[in-house]
Design a protein around this motif. Structure first.
Motif, PDB file in Angstrom:
ATOM      1  N   ARG A  42     -49.166 -37.290 -28.934  1.00 50.56           N
ATOM      2  CA  ARG A  42     -50.566 -36.932 -28.651  1.00 50.56           C
ATOM      3  C   ARG A  42     -51.305 -38.097 -28.011  1.00 50.56           C
ATOM      4  NH1 ARG A  42     -52.018 -31.822 -30.983  1.00 50.56           N
ATOM      5  NH2 ARG A  42     -54.017 -32.193 -30.016  1.00 50.56           N
ATOM      6  N   ILE A  43     -50.959 -39.324 -28.435  1.00 46.01           N
ATOM      7  CA  ILE A  43     -51.584 -40.509 -27.813  1.00 46.01           C
ATOM      8  C   ILE A  43     -51.181 -40.577 -26.341  1.00 46.01           C
ATOM      9  CG2 ILE A  43     -51.590 -43.043 -27.775  1.00 46.01           C
ATOM     10  CD1 ILE A  43     -51.277 -42.944 -30.859  1.00 46.01           C
ATOM     11  N   ALA A  44     -49.907 -40.267 -26.061  1.00 43.59           N
ATOM     12  CA  ALA A  44     -49.436 -40.284 -24.663  1.00 43.59           C
ATOM     13  C   ALA A  44     -50.227 -39.283 -23.825  1.00 43.59           C
ATOM     14  CB  ALA A  44     -47.938 -39.959 -24.617  1.00 43.59           C
TER      15      ALA A  44
ATOM     16  N   ASP B 178     -52.710 -40.127 -20.639  1.00 44.11           N
ATOM     17  CA  ASP B 178     -52.566 -39.497 -19.325  1.00 44.11           C
ATOM     18  C   ASP B 178     -53.836 -38.767 -18.922  1.00 44.11           C
ATOM     19  OD1 ASP B 178     -49.022 -38.659 -19.567  1.00 44.11           O
ATOM     20  OD2 ASP B 178     -50.061 -40.463 -18.867  1.00 44.11           O
ATOM     21  N   TYR B 179     -54.613 -38.381 -19.950  1.00 46.60           N
ATOM     22  CA  TYR B 179     -55.872 -37.675 -19.691  1.00 46.60           C
ATOM     23  C   TYR B 179     -56.999 -38.669 -19.360  1.00 46.60           C
ATOM     24  CZ  TYR B 179     -59.668 -34.299 -20.509  1.00 46.60           C
ATOM     25  OH  TYR B 179     -60.778 -33.492 -20.380  1.00 46.60           O
ATOM     26  N   GLY B 180     -56.706 -39.988 -19.542  1.00 43.03           N
ATOM     27  CA  GLY B 180     -57.699 -41.013 -19.199  1.00 43.03           C
ATOM     28  C   GLY B 180     -58.515 -41.508 -20.374  1.00 43.03           C
TER      29      GLY B 180
ATOM     30  N   ASP C 286     -41.951 -43.140 -22.392  1.00 38.34           N
ATOM     31  CA  ASP C 286     -41.263 -42.337 -21.351  1.00 38.34           C
ATOM     32  C   ASP C 286     -42.042 -41.083 -20.986  1.00 38.34           C
ATOM     33  OD1 ASP C 286     -37.818 -43.007 -22.471  1.00 38.34           O
ATOM     34  OD2 ASP C 286     -39.364 -44.267 -21.527  1.00 38.34           O
ATOM     35  N   LEU C 287     -43.133 -40.821 -21.718  1.00 34.43           N
ATOM     36  CA  LEU C 287     -43.902 -39.586 -21.445  1.00 34.43           C
ATOM     37  C   LEU C 287     -45.054 -39.846 -20.477  1.00 34.43           C
ATOM     38  CD1 LEU C 287     -44.102 -38.089 -25.060  1.00 34.43           C
ATOM     39  CD2 LEU C 287     -42.308 -37.836 -23.321  1.00 34.43           C
ATOM     40  N   ILE C 288     -45.280 -41.110 -20.138  1.00 36.53           N
ATOM     41  CA  ILE C 288     -46.415 -41.459 -19.262  1.00 36.53           C
ATOM     42  C   ILE C 288     -46.143 -40.915 -17.862  1.00 36.53           C
ATOM     43  CG2 ILE C 288     -47.747 -43.361 -18.248  1.00 36.53           C
ATOM     44  CD1 ILE C 288     -46.841 -45.020 -20.750  1.00 36.53           C
TER      45      ILE C 288
END
Ligand code: 6PG
Length: 239
Positions: free
Chosen positions: A52-54, A58-60, A95-97
């Motif tokens: 969820r942090i990732a 990504d959402y800024g 790896d989710l970024i």
């Protein structure tokens, strides 16, 4: 900082609430200092929170480029091993970024060709003066990081990272020492499961000594709990 307690009924809400709160603290550190140093723990609890942090990153919600990621503790295994906390950090966060150009700096502990002590010494040299945020877990015995009840590591006052052998498999580990948790701007405990409830209550509401209850090192931190792990608290509404 006084103890803050957040109790969630479902796992989804636990991950969403804790991740949103942590993302906000990351952004605040970045606004304040231009960088946020974040330490991640292992275990079965943090994965959904990391994911969820990732997504929030990504959402800024914060800047990946102003984030420096470390490990609170690590098992003495290569990064591709199933027990590796570096592997967990990569699979559930790094790896989710989505943006290849916006990557945080990551510092792992394992180094091919170095013995356990040399890895600890090398990693120790990479640590920030003090951590902004440490994400921690709690074992049913009250351990946190790889600091186990009654272990000599709890008396370590000089070293910042040490190699230990503990009762939770795999035995050989590296861990931040108590001074790092004491110095951290913010310790965030992520704890789910009824087996932790007695130690959660003892750490938050009791006056347990860190040598018998290492999790008490995070007493003045933020505790994200589920109903089960909060079930022995007299006052679970401190947030
Ligand atoms: C580790 C962890 C460890 C973990 C607790 C809780 O590398 O083993 O850092 O301290 O946080 O054992 O683990 P669970 O999240 O699986 O309950």
């Amino acid at each position: 900082m006084t103890t803050q307690v957040f109790v969630s009924e479902e796992e989804e809400h636990f991950a969403a609430q804790s991740a949103h709160w942590i993302a906000t603290r990351i952004r605040e550190a970045q606004t304040r200092r231009g960088v946020c140093t974040l330490g991640l723990s292992g275990g079965s609890t943090p994965g959904p929170v990391h994911r969820r942090i990732a997504a929030l990153g990504d959402y800024g919600a914060f800047s990946w480029a102003e984030l420096e990621v470390f490990l609170v503790d690590e098992r003495c295994v290569p990064p591709d091993h199933e027990d590796s906390n570096e592997r967990l950090a990569r699979e559930t966060l790094l790896d989710l970024i989505e943006d290849e150009d916006e990557r945080p700096v990551f510092h792992g502990v394992w180094q091919d060709g170095l013995d356990f002590e040399a890895c600890a010494k090398r990693y120790e040299g990479l640590l920030p003066e003090r951590f902004d945020i440490l994400l921690l877990g709690l074992g049913p015995d009250g351990h946190t990081a790889s600091l186990f009840p009654g272990h000599d590591a709890l008396h370590e006052e000089t070293r910042r990272v040490i190699h230990v052998q503990g009762p939770k498999p795999p035995p050989d580990r590296w861990t931040l020492t108590p001074r790092e948790l004491r110095a951290a701007e913010l310790n965030v405990m992520l704890v789910r499961g009824a087996s932790k409830a007695p130690k959660v209550a003892a750490a938050i509401e009791g006056d347990a000594d860190i040598h018998e209850l290492p999790g008490a090192l995070a007493r003045e931190g933020a505790w994200f709990l589920d109903l089960e792990s909060a079930s022995h608290l007299h006052d679970p509404t401190r947030s």
